[in-house]
Scaffold this motif. Structure first.
Motif, mmCIF file in Angstrom:
data_model
loop_
_atom_site.group_PDB
_atom_site.id
_atom_site.type_symbol
_atom_site.label_atom_id
_atom_site.label_comp_id
_atom_site.label_asym_id
_atom_site.label_seq_id
_atom_site.Cartn_x
_atom_site.Cartn_y
_atom_site.Cartn_z
ATOM 1 N N VAL A 125 1.291 -1.263 0.011
ATOM 2 C CA VAL A 125 0.289 0.321 0.093
ATOM 3 C C VAL A 125 0.657 1.112 -0.413
ATOM 4 O O VAL A 125 1.650 1.201 0.959
ATOM 5 N N TYR A 157 -7.767 2.899 -2.263
ATOM 6 C CA TYR A 157 -8.051 2.481 -3.519
ATOM 7 C C TYR A 157 -8.118 1.137 -3.854
ATOM 8 O O TYR A 157 -6.578 1.387 -3.749
ATOM 9 N N ILE A 158 -8.058 0.328 -4.456
ATOM 10 C CA ILE A 158 -8.278 -0.811 -5.058
ATOM 11 C C ILE A 158 -7.821 -0.591 -6.564
ATOM 12 O O ILE A 158 -9.333 -0.681 -6.987
ATOM 13 N N THR A 159 -7.198 -0.495 -7.484
ATOM 14 C CA THR A 159 -7.653 -0.622 -9.325
ATOM 15 C C THR A 159 -7.711 -1.942 -9.017
ATOM 16 O O THR A 159 -7.834 -3.534 -8.693
ATOM 17 N N GLY A 180 -5.703 -5.033 -8.796
ATOM 18 C CA GLY A 180 -5.234 -5.278 -7.281
ATOM 19 C C GLY A 180 -4.490 -4.318 -6.712
ATOM 20 O O GLY A 180 -4.131 -4.092 -5.567
ATOM 21 N N LYS A 181 -3.377 -3.781 -7.130
ATOM 22 C CA LYS A 181 -2.921 -2.559 -6.961
ATOM 23 C C LYS A 181 -3.618 -1.406 -5.941
ATOM 24 O O LYS A 181 -5.175 -1.152 -5.594
ATOM 25 N N GLU A 182 -2.918 -1.584 -4.913
ATOM 26 C CA GLU A 182 -3.754 -0.559 -3.396
ATOM 27 C C GLU A 182 -2.660 0.833 -3.214
ATOM 28 O O GLU A 182 -1.849 1.009 -3.261
ATOM 29 N N THR A 238 -17.087 0.085 2.335
ATOM 30 C CA THR A 238 -16.325 -1.257 1.349
ATOM 31 C C THR A 238 -17.618 -0.408 -0.070
ATOM 32 O O THR A 238 -18.385 -1.171 0.263
ATOM 33 N N CYS A 260 -17.152 -0.783 -4.205
ATOM 34 C CA CYS A 260 -16.618 -2.016 -5.279
ATOM 35 C C CYS A 260 -18.063 -1.760 -6.715
ATOM 36 O O CYS A 260 -18.576 -1.927 -6.743
#
Length: 201
Positions: free
Chosen positions: A2, A79-81, A84-86, A149, A151
């Motif tokens: 992160v 924020y998660i792309t 999966g990158k945070e 959350t 999504c």
């Protein structure tokens, strides 16, 4: 991993009251059977999100369900792309308190923020990491615990349909739905709640 921003983590206690009797008695919740969202402790949740298609620009709105002021120390917006990158969109400082019913966060580079001398004219705070209009996930995290959350556009079971550039909408939580946890609705012409004379932060 992160990516952190400049606000350091801290150990200050977060949600100060957890009693259902502290829930607001406004019209939004009068008819609800009971607002219980797992892990949120009946206090702070995501109210709405717009990725910037509408005239309001990109914003994230939080809602406080307690009548009392709440310390936001230790709370982060993640924020998660789609890959999966945070990213840490915002980490609240040790002295941050939510005093209003809602708290409005706007993207710092949006026209709404750039068009005013002081961002407090249009938002409680600003952030610099923009979020995808097509797919992604927002998490409210207290320390290492996810407390809420939202999504959109992903294949996960709890995700909502993606945003449509030709029909701009905001994903807004329906507090009167039977399943409050899964109750975001694409809403046209939604305006987030903000009054610079009565800020939420």
């Amino acid at each position: 991993g992160v990516e952190e921003n400049e606000n350091a983590d801290n150990e200050t206690e977060f949600f100060e009251d957890e009693d259902s009797e502290n829930l607001p008695t406004g019209s939004e919740t009068d008819d609800a059977k009971e607002i219980i969202i797992s892990g949120v402790k009946n206090n702070v949740i995501i109210k709405s999100f717009n990725p910037g298609y509408s005239t309001e620009g990109e914003f994230l709105e939080l809602l406080k369900l307690s009548k009392n002021d709440i310390s936001l120390a230790g709370l982060s917006v993640i924020y998660i792309t789609s890959s999966g990158k945070e990213y840490v969109v915002y980490s609240f400082s040790e002295t941050s308190e939510m005093v209003g019913e809602s708290l409005l966060m706007r993207l710092a580079s949006s026209d709404e923020v750039q068009g005013v001398e002081d961002y407090h004219e249009v938002a409680d705070l600003t952030y610099t990491r923009n979020m995808s209009r097509s797919k992604g996930r927002i998490k409210l995290v207290y320390k290492e615990e996810m407390i809420d959350t939202l999504c959109w556009g992903l294949e996960d079971d709890d995700c909502f349909p993606t945003f449509n550039a030709n029909k701009p909408t905001t994903l807004v939580r329906d507090l009167l739905a039977e399943e409050v946890e899964d109750s975001f609705v694409h809403t046209a012409n939604y305006k987030p709640n903000y009054d610079q004379n009565n800020p939420g932060l």
